[in-house]
Design a protein around this motif. Structure first.
Motif, mmCIF file in Angstrom:
data_model
loop_
_atom_site.group_PDB
_atom_site.id
_atom_site.type_symbol
_atom_site.label_atom_id
_atom_site.label_comp_id
_atom_site.label_asym_id
_atom_site.label_seq_id
_atom_site.Cartn_x
_atom_site.Cartn_y
_atom_site.Cartn_z
ATOM 1 N N UNK A 117 0.834 -1.201 0.000
ATOM 2 C CA UNK A 117 0.000 0.000 0.000
ATOM 3 C C UNK A 117 0.872 1.256 0.000
ATOM 4 N N UNK A 118 1.953 1.261 0.785
ATOM 5 C CA UNK A 118 2.863 2.405 0.797
ATOM 6 C C UNK A 118 3.531 2.585 -0.555
ATOM 7 N N UNK A 119 3.922 1.476 -1.173
ATOM 8 C CA UNK A 119 4.542 1.545 -2.504
ATOM 9 C C UNK A 119 3.559 2.146 -3.505
ATOM 10 N N UNK A 120 2.305 1.731 -3.424
ATOM 11 C CA UNK A 120 1.288 2.249 -4.339
ATOM 12 C C UNK A 120 1.133 3.766 -4.165
ATOM 13 N N UNK A 121 1.173 4.251 -2.920
ATOM 14 C CA UNK A 121 1.074 5.685 -2.671
ATOM 15 C C UNK A 121 2.258 6.438 -3.296
ATOM 16 N N UNK A 122 3.475 5.907 -3.101
ATOM 17 C CA UNK A 122 4.645 6.548 -3.690
ATOM 18 C C UNK A 122 4.547 6.579 -5.210
ATOM 19 N N UNK A 123 4.149 5.465 -5.804
ATOM 20 C CA UNK A 123 4.050 5.400 -7.259
ATOM 21 C C UNK A 123 2.965 6.312 -7.806
ATOM 22 N N UNK A 124 1.943 6.555 -7.030
ATOM 23 C CA UNK A 124 0.885 7.472 -7.466
ATOM 24 C C UNK A 124 1.429 8.879 -7.652
ATOM 25 N N UNK A 125 2.479 9.218 -6.929
ATOM 26 C CA UNK A 125 3.080 10.538 -7.034
ATOM 27 C C UNK A 125 4.177 10.604 -8.092
ATOM 28 N N UNK A 126 4.625 9.442 -8.547
ATOM 29 C CA UNK A 126 5.744 9.414 -9.495
ATOM 30 C C UNK A 126 5.322 9.830 -10.888
#
Length: 90
Positions: free
Chosen positions: A81-90
């Motif tokens: 879930x944290x990875x998904x949040x970071x990737x959403x900003x990438x």
């Protein structure tokens, strides 16, 4: 909760600044300003939003890590879930 009051204030201030910058970009477009100037200001708005988003995610990550001590044995931090949040900003 995003974080403590000081962090929330910092994030809200960043977003308000970006809001003002975006209003400026809209005004520039309406006034027929040069494309280069508009794009430069639009890039600044984008960076401001990115910084606010990263601050939100970083604060959440820190809180998740701090809460880890209270987490029952066998219950893992939701790294996906944290990875998904970071990737959403990438």
């Amino acid at each position: 909760m995003i974080g403590d009051e000081e962090e929330v204030t910092s994030i809200v201030n960043r977003l308000r600044r970006a809001h003002g910058q975006l209003a400026g970009v809209i005004g520039m477009i309406e006034d027929g300003r040069d494309c280069k100037d508009v794009v430069t200001q639009l890039a600044a708005v984008s960076r401001a939003l990115d910084r606010a988003g990263f601050k939100i995610v970083a604060t959440g990550l820190r809180e998740c890590m701090l809460d880890d001590a209270d987490r029952p044995a066998g219950e893992n931090l939701d790294v996906a879930q944290l990875e998904k949040l970071f990737l959403a900003l990438a």
